[in-house]
Design a protein around this motif. Structure first.
Motif, PDB file in Angstrom:
ATOM      1  N   ASP A  48     -10.449  28.067  12.446  1.00 52.68           N
ATOM      2  CA  ASP A  48     -10.016  28.775  13.658  1.00 52.68           C
ATOM      3  C   ASP A  48     -10.022  30.351  13.506  1.00 52.68           C
ATOM      4  O   ASP A  48      -9.509  30.652  12.263  1.00 52.68           O
ATOM      5  CB  ASP A  48      -8.696  28.448  14.277  1.00 52.68           C
ATOM      6  N   PRO A  50      -8.262  33.588  14.161  1.00 55.37           N
ATOM      7  CA  PRO A  50      -7.039  34.075  14.887  1.00 55.37           C
ATOM      8  C   PRO A  50      -6.996  35.205  15.984  1.00 55.37           C
ATOM      9  O   PRO A  50      -6.026  35.543  16.582  1.00 55.37           O
ATOM     10  CB  PRO A  50      -6.190  34.573  13.575  1.00 55.37           C
ATOM     11  N   ASP A  53      -7.389  34.075  20.038  1.00 55.33           N
ATOM     12  CA  ASP A  53      -5.929  34.146  20.769  1.00 55.33           C
ATOM     13  C   ASP A  53      -4.903  34.835  19.831  1.00 55.33           C
ATOM     14  O   ASP A  53      -4.114  34.091  18.795  1.00 55.33           O
ATOM     15  CB  ASP A  53      -5.474  32.856  21.071  1.00 55.33           C
ATOM     16  N   LYS A  55      -1.780  35.303  20.579  1.00 61.78           N
ATOM     17  CA  LYS A  55      -0.559  34.858  20.515  1.00 61.78           C
ATOM     18  C   LYS A  55      -0.302  33.241  20.028  1.00 61.78           C
ATOM     19  O   LYS A  55       0.666  32.861  20.191  1.00 61.78           O
ATOM     20  CB  LYS A  55      -0.142  34.562  22.063  1.00 61.78           C
ATOM     21  N   ASN A  56      -1.614  33.001  19.296  1.00 59.80           N
ATOM     22  CA  ASN A  56      -1.263  31.662  18.774  1.00 59.80           C
ATOM     23  C   ASN A  56      -0.170  31.317  17.646  1.00 59.80           C
ATOM     24  O   ASN A  56      -0.108  32.279  16.707  1.00 59.80           O
ATOM     25  CB  ASN A  56      -2.732  31.059  17.868  1.00 59.80           C
ATOM     26  N   PRO A  57       1.089  30.774  17.941  1.00 55.38           N
ATOM     27  CA  PRO A  57       2.128  31.047  16.857  1.00 55.38           C
ATOM     28  C   PRO A  57       1.717  30.528  15.437  1.00 55.38           C
ATOM     29  O   PRO A  57       2.342  31.157  14.455  1.00 55.38           O
ATOM     30  CB  PRO A  57       3.108  29.957  17.417  1.00 55.38           C
ATOM     31  N   ARG A  58       0.657  29.703  15.298  1.00 55.05           N
ATOM     32  CA  ARG A  58       0.110  29.292  13.912  1.00 55.05           C
ATOM     33  C   ARG A  58      -0.236  30.632  13.199  1.00 55.05           C
ATOM     34  O   ARG A  58      -0.023  30.654  11.786  1.00 55.05           O
ATOM     35  CB  ARG A  58      -1.140  28.389  14.120  1.00 55.05           C
ATOM     36  N   PHE A  59      -0.893  31.676  13.628  1.00 59.39           N
ATOM     37  CA  PHE A  59      -1.392  32.963  13.044  1.00 59.39           C
ATOM     38  C   PHE A  59      -0.266  34.058  13.137  1.00 59.39           C
ATOM     39  O   PHE A  59      -0.972  34.948  13.072  1.00 59.39           O
ATOM     40  CB  PHE A  59      -2.712  33.006  13.458  1.00 59.39           C
ATOM     41  N   ASN A 126      -1.177  42.436  15.233  1.00 62.28           N
ATOM     42  CA  ASN A 126      -0.955  41.600  13.833  1.00 62.28           C
ATOM     43  C   ASN A 126      -1.767  42.094  12.958  1.00 62.28           C
ATOM     44  O   ASN A 126      -3.092  42.323  12.871  1.00 62.28           O
ATOM     45  CB  ASN A 126      -1.343  40.281  14.370  1.00 62.28           C
ATOM     46  N   THR A 129      -4.489  39.750  10.714  1.00 52.54           N
ATOM     47  CA  THR A 129      -5.653  39.437  11.260  1.00 52.54           C
ATOM     48  C   THR A 129      -6.387  40.306  12.238  1.00 52.54           C
ATOM     49  O   THR A 129      -7.501  40.209  12.670  1.00 52.54           O
ATOM     50  CB  THR A 129      -5.162  38.215  12.221  1.00 52.54           C
ATOM     51  N   SER A 152       7.094  33.287  21.358  1.00 47.02           N
ATOM     52  CA  SER A 152       6.551  32.215  22.543  1.00 47.02           C
ATOM     53  C   SER A 152       7.588  32.081  23.480  1.00 47.02           C
ATOM     54  O   SER A 152       8.899  31.500  23.315  1.00 47.02           O
ATOM     55  CB  SER A 152       6.186  30.917  21.903  1.00 47.02           C
TER      56      SER A 152
END
Length: 391
Positions: A48, A50, A53, A55-59, A126, A129, A152
């Motif tokens: 994926d 980063p 998105d 705002k994706n919490p994973r990244f 960020n 990323t 979030s």
């Protein structure tokens, strides 16, 4: 002698590529994840992006802090980050900062920025990323003491001081930052507040008596309430002892309240029970090391950092330390931990010095510095003009 067989790394199974990339995400090494994706188109296809998105919490980083910027007058000066969980140091040159005003760094490693052209809209970068999240609200022109980015839904909290103690916040849909002046009426109306800390999806601050304010997010609006009263008089030898200062620090999944105490009687560390709104005395911090100051505080696993001593509380405001393990408090000789610049060529800084710098210093917003020089006027969210002239 036969040569070893060649491996076509582009043809690795998709599930193996994902497992390798997930290892980088699990340790918060998002820069390694981006380098991994850059190897070839096949690996980018499987993993994926980063930046798709931001705002994706994973990244979103969780364990990184930003140390003092080297040559901070240069917008593209190198920046040093530290992973407080793994002990890894990372030095990055970020030319993208030329396009923004630097406002501050959140304790999770995200950078709060402002556009250089009016109306100076807020941006969250960020740095690992390159993803940028846009906010409509202009950044405040007040003195910024600390910033926090909640993931979030993504919200930016800005704590201003030292003469105006207030918290401002905005989400992506906000036209301007909403502001709340912080006044606590227990046991007095003393406005000396510090250590804005993000814990369990709320923001916490403490006053000089140890009473704690919390925020709660309800329908995208933040409200401020006095959640927890400070330690009782019985826990302190005198009222003067009681108002020396209290520091909030998030440590190993818990929220701690640390007293600025010079005597060895009574508890120095309390666990903040945010469910029952009570303070629980703690008599040992184990392998943790706490760096506390009125500006910001930090907890690290001392085993991950050379020269940082386990079970030690470093009071960065007075350059002293105490041993807080095995059920008690006692003064500890750690030498004079002076402030030192990363650019100091005379002697390389020690790790405790770097953490003292991080806790004791904060970067002044570049927009604020520009307004102080009275180069431009700035229209705040309520329409009033701020010309940069201070009384």
């Amino acid at each position: 002698m036969a040569s070893p067989p060649t491996v076509d790394w582009k043809c690795l199974p998709d599930d193996l590529i994902r497992k390798i990339s997930d290892c980088f995400v699990a340790t918060d090494d998002l820069d390694f994840y981006m380098d991994f994706r850059a190897v070839c188109a096949a690996w980018r296809r499987v993993t994926d992006d980063p930046r798709a998105d931001g705002k994706n919490p994973r990244f979103l980083p969780t364990s990184w802090i930003m140390l003092r910027r080297e040559g901070s007058t240069l917008p593209d000066a190198p920046i040093t980050f530290v992973n407080t969980t793994t002990g890894r140091f990372l030095r990055k040159s970020m030319t993208c900062l030329r396009r923004y005003f630097f406002v501050g760094a959140s304790p999770n490693g995200l950078l709060v920025l402002g556009e250089r052209a009016p109306p100076y809209e807020t941006r969250v970068l960020n740095p690992f990323t390159g993803a940028v999240v846009n906010f409509k609200a202009p950044i405040p022109a007040d003195m910024v003491q600390d910033v926090i980015v909640m993931p979030s839904p993504m919200m930016v909290f800005i704590f201003t001081g030292p003469h105006k103690y207030s918290v401002s916040w905005a989400d992506q849909s906000s036209e301007s930052f909403k502001e709340r002046e912080l006044i606590m009426d227990y046991p007095s109306d003393d406005l000396c507040l510090w250590n804005m800390t993000h814990f369990a999806d709320q923001i916490y601050l403490a006053n000089m008596y140890g009473s704690i304010i919390s925020t709660s997010t309800v329908r995208e609006e933040a409200t401020m309430t006095t959640a927890i009263l400070g330690p009782t008089l019985e826990d302190c030898s005198s009222d003067m002892e009681r108002k020396r200062g209290y520091y909030l620090v998030k440590s190993d999944g818990e929220l701690l309240l640390v007293l600025n105490r010079r005597k060895s009687t009574g508890p120095v560390v309390y666990k903040v029970d945010t469910v029952n709104n009570v303070l629980i005395p703690v008599w040992s911090i184990g392998n943790r090391a706490l760096f506390v100051s009125p500006y910001r505080s930090l907890s690290v696993d001392a085993r991950k950092f050379t020269t940082v001593e386990s079970g030690t509380i470093y009071y960065t405001g007075s350059f002293r330390a105490c041993d807080y393990q095995n059920g008690g408090w006692k003064k500890k000789k750690v030498g004079y931990i002076s402030l030192v610049s990363l650019e100091d060529r005379c002697r390389p800084p020690t790790v405790p010095q770097l953490f003292v710098n991080y806790c004791k210093d904060f970067d002044v917003s570049e927009l604020e510095m520009m307004l102080r020089r009275n180069k431009h006027s700035y229209y705040s969210s309520d329409g009033s003009e701020y010309d940069g002239i201070t009384e």
